[in-house]
Design a protein around this motif. Sequence first.
Motif, short mmCIF file in Angstrom:
data_model
loop_
_atom_site.label_atom_id
_atom_site.label_comp_id
_atom_site.label_asym_id
_atom_site.label_seq_id
_atom_site.Cartn_x
_atom_site.Cartn_y
_atom_site.Cartn_z
N MET A 1 46.67 5.38 47.78
CA MET A 1 45.46 6.28 47.80
C MET A 1 45.71 7.50 48.68
N ILE B 1 47.46 6.01 35.16
CA ILE B 1 48.42 5.31 35.46
C ILE B 1 49.38 4.93 34.40
N GLU C 1 39.52 3.81 40.71
CA GLU C 1 39.23 4.30 42.08
C GLU C 1 39.92 5.62 42.28
N LEU C 2 40.90 5.80 41.71
CA LEU C 2 41.92 6.97 41.85
C LEU C 2 41.42 8.19 40.97
N ASN D 1 47.27 15.05 45.39
CA ASN D 1 46.36 15.43 44.26
C ASN D 1 47.15 15.42 43.19
N LEU E 1 42.14 0.09 39.93
CA LEU E 1 43.00 1.38 40.75
C LEU E 1 42.68 2.51 39.95
N LEU F 1 54.61 10.70 41.47
CA LEU F 1 53.09 11.44 41.40
C LEU F 1 53.63 12.67 40.45
N LYS G 1 42.57 8.93 38.27
CA LYS G 1 43.96 9.38 37.72
C LYS G 1 44.39 8.37 36.78
N GLU H 1 48.49 12.53 37.67
CA GLU H 1 48.65 11.11 37.06
C GLU H 1 49.63 10.61 37.82
N PHE H 2 49.76 9.24 37.70
CA PHE H 2 50.79 8.43 38.35
C PHE H 2 51.66 7.89 37.31
N ALA I 1 47.38 9.94 46.91
CA ALA I 1 46.65 10.68 45.83
C ALA I 1 45.77 11.68 46.67
N ARG I 2 45.20 11.42 47.65
CA ARG I 2 44.35 12.38 48.41
C ARG I 2 45.23 13.79 49.05
#
Length: 61
Positions: free
Chosen positions: A1, A43, A38-39, A8, A35, A60, A41, A11-12, A4-5
Amino acid sequence: MRLARQFNPSEFKVLAGPEIIERFLEGDAGFLNQLIDELGKPISLSVEGQYPPGGYDMVLL
C-alpha cells in the motif's frame, strides 16, 4: 500500500511460482479482490517457473 501511494503505478503484477498463483486464484481470491478494491488498481498474476516455492515478486507498472 505504501508503494502504491509513493509511486502511483497504473497497475501491479505478481510474478510467482505456480503454487502461489494457484493459491491466489483459488484459496485467497477474496483477499486478492479486496486488495484490488483497496488499491483501486488492477493486479495481474503471472506464473514464472524459476521462482522457488513461496517466492514471488510484485512489479509496479
